[in-house]
Structure formats: structure tokens, C-alpha cells
Design an enzyme around this catalytic site. Structure first.
Site, PDB file in Angstrom:
ATOM      1  CG  ASP A   1      35.248 -82.325   4.397  1.00  0.00           C
ATOM      2  OD1 ASP A   1      34.458 -82.168   3.448  1.00  0.00           O
ATOM      3  OD2 ASP A   1      34.906 -82.782   5.494  1.00  0.00           O
TER       4      ASP A   1
ATOM      5  CG  ASP B   1      30.627 -79.824   3.575  1.00  0.00           C
ATOM      6  OD1 ASP B   1      29.811 -80.720   3.278  1.00  0.00           O
ATOM      7  OD2 ASP B   1      31.770 -80.054   4.010  1.00  0.00           O
TER       8      ASP B   1
END
Length: 122
Positions: free
Chosen positions: A81, A95
Site C-alpha cells: 500500500d 483497493d
């Protein structure tokens, strides 16, 4: 506060919002990969069965995002991330695809319900 959006490297070895860790659920990279694969297979099945183009677009986004995170889990054992928006957990492009896809699916469902004629009960 610095910028509203920052780049930050995070190795995410959990699911969204670190839910398993917060719930005290033990998990492994293999378990999360299998869980993702089951979800991807289910979404592909729904996409094949769907006749509405907007539902197919939503499912394609969900499948694409899930495949991106799945590939990370298989290759690294965790998801990378890197996008941090102030007030939100760090996330990635996959995401975003999943969230937008779910939003499109919800809109598709609301449109379907709006277009359906009211049912009559005899």
C-alpha cells in the site's frame, strides 16, 4: 498537516483496515491468498451471469483490483500500500478499483430496483 495526499510505503499483511488483527483472528499469507481467490472466482461467476453492462463494469473493477492484490500476496506474502490520504488508512490502486467497482455495483442495483415495476400481491 502536510499535504492531503502523501506517498507512504506500507507492507499490508492483513485485510482492509487490519480487521483480522483487530479481531484477533490468526491468518497467514496463504490463507489470505486463498480467501482472495475464492472471492475472485465468485465475482467472475457473477460477471458471467450478469446481463447488465454496468454490473459487469463494476464486477470487472472488483476482479481487477482483487487480482492486483492477489498477485502481490502470492509474489511477496503481503500487499504493498502506498497512497495515504489524511484521515484514511494507506491503500493502493487495486483497493481503489475494488471500492469504485462496489460503488458501480450498488448504483447498478439501485437503478435495477428503480426500473422494476412494482409487484402486485394477490
Amino acid at each position: 498537516m502536510r499535504g492531503a495526499v502523501e506517498l507512504r510505503y506500507v507492507q499490508n499483511d492483513d485485510i482492509a483496515f487490519s480487521a483480522f488483527r483487530q479481531l484477533g483472528v490468526a491468518h497467514s499469507p496463504a490463507f489470505l491468498a486463498v480467501l482472495a481467490l475464492v472471492g475472485i472466482i465468485g465475482a467472475v461467476g457473477l460477471a458471467i451471469a450478469s446481463t447488465r453492462w454496468c454490473a459487469r463494469v463494476g464486477l470487472a473493477l472488483v476482479i481487477g483490483g482483487a487480482l492486483g492484490n492477489f498477485a502481490d500476496r502470492v509474489a511477496r506474502g503481503y500487499v504493498v500500500d502506498f497512497i495515504h490520504v489524511h484521515g484514511w488508512p494507506v491503500f493502493n490502486v487495486a483497493d481503489i478499483a475494488v471500492v469504485v467497482g462496489v460503488g458501480v455495483l450498488l448504483l447498478s442495483r439501485m437503478r435495477k430496483e428503480k426500473e422494476a415495476p412494482p409487484s402486485t400481491v394477490a
